[in-house]
Scaffold this motif. Structure first.
Motif, PDB file in Angstrom:
ATOM      1  N   THR A  43       0.844  -1.205   0.000  1.00  0.00           N
ATOM      2  CA  THR A  43       0.000   0.000   0.000  1.00  0.00           C
ATOM      3  C   THR A  43       0.877   1.252   0.000  1.00  0.00           C
ATOM      4  OG1 THR A  43      -1.673  -1.230   1.217  1.00  0.00           O
ATOM      5  CG2 THR A  43      -1.935   1.142   1.164  1.00  0.00           C
ATOM      6  N   VAL A  74      -7.445   4.484   9.976  1.00  0.00           N
ATOM      7  CA  VAL A  74      -7.286   3.025   9.913  1.00  0.00           C
ATOM      8  C   VAL A  74      -8.595   2.379  10.375  1.00  0.00           C
ATOM      9  CG1 VAL A  74      -4.784   3.157  10.306  1.00  0.00           C
ATOM     10  CG2 VAL A  74      -6.322   2.928  12.271  1.00  0.00           C
ATOM     11  N   SER A 101     -15.561   5.975  12.334  1.00  0.00           N
ATOM     12  CA  SER A 101     -17.018   6.055  12.230  1.00  0.00           C
ATOM     13  C   SER A 101     -17.733   5.942  13.578  1.00  0.00           C
ATOM     14  CB  SER A 101     -17.531   4.953  11.314  1.00  0.00           C
ATOM     15  OG  SER A 101     -16.799   4.929  10.131  1.00  0.00           O
TER      16      SER A 101
HETATM   17  P1  NAP Z   1      -9.406   1.480   3.881  1.00  0.00           P
HETATM   18  O1  NAP Z   1      -9.601   2.080   2.538  1.00  0.00           O
HETATM   19  O2  NAP Z   1      -9.606   0.010   4.045  1.00  0.00           O
HETATM   20  O3  NAP Z   1      -7.919   1.822   4.385  1.00  0.00           O
HETATM   21  C1  NAP Z   1      -7.474   1.400   5.630  1.00  0.00           C
HETATM   22  C2  NAP Z   1      -6.061   1.885   5.911  1.00  0.00           C
HETATM   23  O4  NAP Z   1      -5.707   1.408   7.207  1.00  0.00           O
HETATM   24  C3  NAP Z   1      -5.008   1.349   4.957  1.00  0.00           C
HETATM   25  O5  NAP Z   1      -3.946   2.279   4.850  1.00  0.00           O
HETATM   26  C4  NAP Z   1      -4.534   0.091   5.672  1.00  0.00           C
HETATM   27  O6  NAP Z   1      -3.180  -0.190   5.465  1.00  0.00           O
HETATM   28  C5  NAP Z   1      -4.607   0.495   7.103  1.00  0.00           C
HETATM   29  N1  NAP Z   1      -4.825  -0.648   7.995  1.00  0.00           N
HETATM   30  C6  NAP Z   1      -5.676  -1.694   7.796  1.00  0.00           C
HETATM   31  N2  NAP Z   1      -5.625  -2.531   8.846  1.00  0.00           N
HETATM   32  C7  NAP Z   1      -4.720  -2.013   9.699  1.00  0.00           C
HETATM   33  C8  NAP Z   1      -4.216  -2.438  10.955  1.00  0.00           C
HETATM   34  N3  NAP Z   1      -4.673  -3.555  11.549  1.00  0.00           N
HETATM   35  N4  NAP Z   1      -3.280  -1.681  11.547  1.00  0.00           N
HETATM   36  C9  NAP Z   1      -2.822  -0.539  10.961  1.00  0.00           C
HETATM   37  N5  NAP Z   1      -3.265  -0.094   9.776  1.00  0.00           N
HETATM   38  C10 NAP Z   1      -4.203  -0.822   9.151  1.00  0.00           C
HETATM   39  O7  NAP Z   1     -10.300   2.171   4.984  1.00  0.00           O
HETATM   40  P2  NAP Z   1     -11.102   3.562   4.944  1.00  0.00           P
HETATM   41  O8  NAP Z   1     -12.383   3.351   4.226  1.00  0.00           O
HETATM   42  O9  NAP Z   1     -10.175   4.635   4.519  1.00  0.00           O
HETATM   43  O10 NAP Z   1     -11.498   3.707   6.489  1.00  0.00           O
HETATM   44  C11 NAP Z   1     -10.585   4.209   7.433  1.00  0.00           C
HETATM   45  C12 NAP Z   1     -11.334   4.795   8.587  1.00  0.00           C
HETATM   46  O11 NAP Z   1     -12.259   5.756   8.085  1.00  0.00           O
HETATM   47  C13 NAP Z   1     -12.148   3.823   9.426  1.00  0.00           C
HETATM   48  O12 NAP Z   1     -11.922   4.105  10.781  1.00  0.00           O
HETATM   49  C14 NAP Z   1     -13.587   4.144   9.084  1.00  0.00           C
HETATM   50  O13 NAP Z   1     -14.430   3.957  10.209  1.00  0.00           O
HETATM   51  C15 NAP Z   1     -13.514   5.602   8.701  1.00  0.00           C
HETATM   52  N6  NAP Z   1     -14.522   6.036   7.719  1.00  0.00           N
HETATM   53  C16 NAP Z   1     -14.763   5.286   6.620  1.00  0.00           C
HETATM   54  C17 NAP Z   1     -15.719   5.711   5.705  1.00  0.00           C
HETATM   55  C18 NAP Z   1     -16.020   4.884   4.471  1.00  0.00           C
HETATM   56  O14 NAP Z   1     -17.068   5.065   3.849  1.00  0.00           O
HETATM   57  N7  NAP Z   1     -15.150   3.985   4.066  1.00  0.00           N
HETATM   58  C19 NAP Z   1     -16.397   6.923   5.899  1.00  0.00           C
HETATM   59  C20 NAP Z   1     -16.069   7.701   7.018  1.00  0.00           C
HETATM   60  C21 NAP Z   1     -15.133   7.245   7.926  1.00  0.00           C
HETATM   61  P3  NAP Z   1      -2.565  -1.347   4.576  1.00  0.00           P
HETATM   62  O15 NAP Z   1      -3.337  -1.374   3.271  1.00  0.00           O
HETATM   63  O16 NAP Z   1      -1.181  -0.866   4.427  1.00  0.00           O
HETATM   64  O17 NAP Z   1      -2.707  -2.605   5.355  1.00  0.00           O
END
Ligand code: NAP
Length: 294
Positions: A43, A74, A101
Motif C-alpha cells: 500500500t 485506519v 465512524s
Molecule cells: P481502507 O480504505 O480500508 O484503508 C485502511 C487503511 O488502514 C489502509 O492504509 C490500511 O493499510 C490500514 N490498515 C488496515 N488494517 C490495519 C491495521 N490492523 N493496523 C494498521 N493499519 C491498518 O479504509 P477507509 O475506508 O479509509 O477507512 C478508514 C477509517 O475511516 C475507518 O476508521 C472508518 O471507520 C472511517 N470512515 C470510513 C468511511 C467509508 O465510507 N469507508 C467513511 C467515514 C469514515 P494497509 O493497506 O497498508 O494494510
C-alpha cells in the motif's frame, strides 16, 4: 485556512479516507509537506506511485515526527495499536485527529496514549463510498458533507479550530457533538442501513440458484441499491458493529418492532396503516434533499 497552513501533515493509513484527504489537502494547498505511512509495503508503494504525499514511511513514527497535525485513518480495531505505537514520537503542541465512524470507542482506545502537551480532536467525516484502498480516494469526497468533531472537555479551542478549518477548507461543514450522541445518530443514519443491506443481500445469497439469478437480473427494482451498500468493506463494518454495539442494538430493537408492525399490517390487509407509514417516510426524503445530502 491559509492563515493556518500546516507545515507538516502526517497521514497514518492511506485507504479511501486517507488518500482522499491527501488529494484534497494537495489540491487546496493546505500543507507544506504530507508525510504518509501505512501498514503494508504494498500500500505504501502504491501511495508513492499515486504521488499522494511528499514522503513515505514504513514506520509511522518517522511520519509523525515533527508533524503539526496527525490524521489517523485506519480500521476501528486498529486505532489503539497505532496510537500506542506513535505516542513517543509526537511533538509537543501537535494535534492528533482521526476519522473513525464510531467516536466513543476511538476515544477509549486512543486518549490514554495521547501524551501531555499533545491535543486530541476526534473527528468523523460523514462521507464515503463502498470502495477502499489508496486508489479509491478522490479530492471531492468531503465537499458538501458534514464532518463531526467530538473533542473531549477541556480540549484547547485553537486545536479544535485548526481541525475544523482543515475540514472546511476541504469543502465540509463542521459540527461539534458529544461522542455518545454521535454514535446514536450514526447508528440510525448509517450503521442500521448497512446492517439491513448486508442482511437482505445475504438472504438473496441463500436463495436457490434459479431464483438468485433472477434477483440479480431484475435488481433495478430496489435490490441494486442494497448491493452497493452491502459491497462496503467487510473489516470496516465488522468493526463498526463491534465498536458501536450498544447504540446499534438499541436502534435495532426499535427497528424490529416497527418491522413487526408492518408485517402485521400486511398480514391483516391494513392498507391505511401501510399508506400512513409510507406517506410519513416521504417527508424524510424531502428533508434529506433540502439538506443537499441526497
Ligand atoms: P481502507 O480504505 O480500508 O484503508 C485502511 C487503511 O488502514 C489502509 O492504509 C490500511 O493499510 C490500514 N490498515 C488496515 N488494517 C490495519 C491495521 N490492523 N493496523 C494498521 N493499519 C491498518 O479504509 P477507509 O475506508 O479509509 O477507512 C478508514 C477509517 O475511516 C475507518 O476508521 C472508518 O471507520 C472511517 N470512515 C470510513 C468511511 C467509508 O465510507 N469507508 C467513511 C467515514 C469514515 P494497509 O493497506 O497498508 O494494510
Amino acid at each position: 485556512m491559509n492563515n493556518h497552513k500546516i507545515n507538516r501533515l502526517a497521514l497514518v493509513g492511506i485507504g479511501l479516507i486517507g488518500s482522499s484527504i491527501a488529494k484534497a489537502v494537495r489540491g487546496h494547498q493546505l500543507a507544506d509537506h504530507i508525510a504518509i505511512s501505512t501498514r503494508s509495503p504494498t500500500t505504501l508503494a502504491r501511495a508513492e506511485q499515486l504521488e499522494l504525499g511528499d514522503s513515505y514511511h514504513a514506520d509511522a513514527n518517522n511520519a509523525v515526527k515533527d508533524a503539526d497535525l496527525v490524521i489517523i485513518s485506519v480500521p476501528l480495531g486498529a486505532y489503539a495499536t497505532v496510537a500506542a505505537h506513535i505516542k513517543s514520537s509526537l511533538k509537543a503542541g501537535a494535534i492528533v485527529t482521526d476519522v473513525a465512524s464510531c467516536k466513543q470507542s476511538v476515544i477509549i482506545d486512543m486518549a490514554p496514549h495521547i501524551p501531555d502537551g499533545v491535543h486530541f480532536v476526534p473527528g468523523h467525516p460523514i462521507a464515503g463510498t463502498e470502495h477502499s484502498g489508496p486508489d479509491a480516494g478522490f479530492a471531492e469526497l468531503f465537499e458538501g458533507r458534514w464532518c463531526v468533531l467530538t473533542p473531549p472537555d477541556g480540549t484547547a479551542p485553537q486545536a479544535i479550530e485548526t481541525v475544523s478549518q482543515l475540514w472546511q477548507a476541504m469543502g465540509s461543514m463542521v459540527e461539534i457533538m458529544e461522542p455518545a450522541h454521535h454514535d446514536q445518530v450514526l447508528a440510525i443514519t448509517s450503521h442500521l442501513p448497512h446492517l439491513i443491506a448486508y442482511s437482505i443481500v445475504d438472504t438473496a445469497t441463500n436463495l436457490e440458484e434459479d431464483l438468485k439469478q433472477e434477483v440479480i437480473k431484475f435488481s433495478a427494482s430496489g435490490f441494486r441499491d442494497f448491493t452497493r451498500i452491502a459491497a462496503s468493506d467487510p473489516v470496516m463494518w465488522r468493526d463498526v458493529f463491534l465498536k458501536n454495539r450498544e447504540a446499534v442494538l438499541e436502534i435495532l430493537s426499535q427497528f424490529s418492532e416497527d418491522l413487526t408492525a408492518l408485517q402485521r399490517a400486511i398480514r391483516r390487509g391494513e392498507g391505511d396503516k401501510l399508506q400512513d407509514v409510507f406517506t410519513r417516510t416521504r417527508e424524510i426524503r424531502r428533508g434529506v434533499i433540502d439538506y443537499h445530502q441526497e
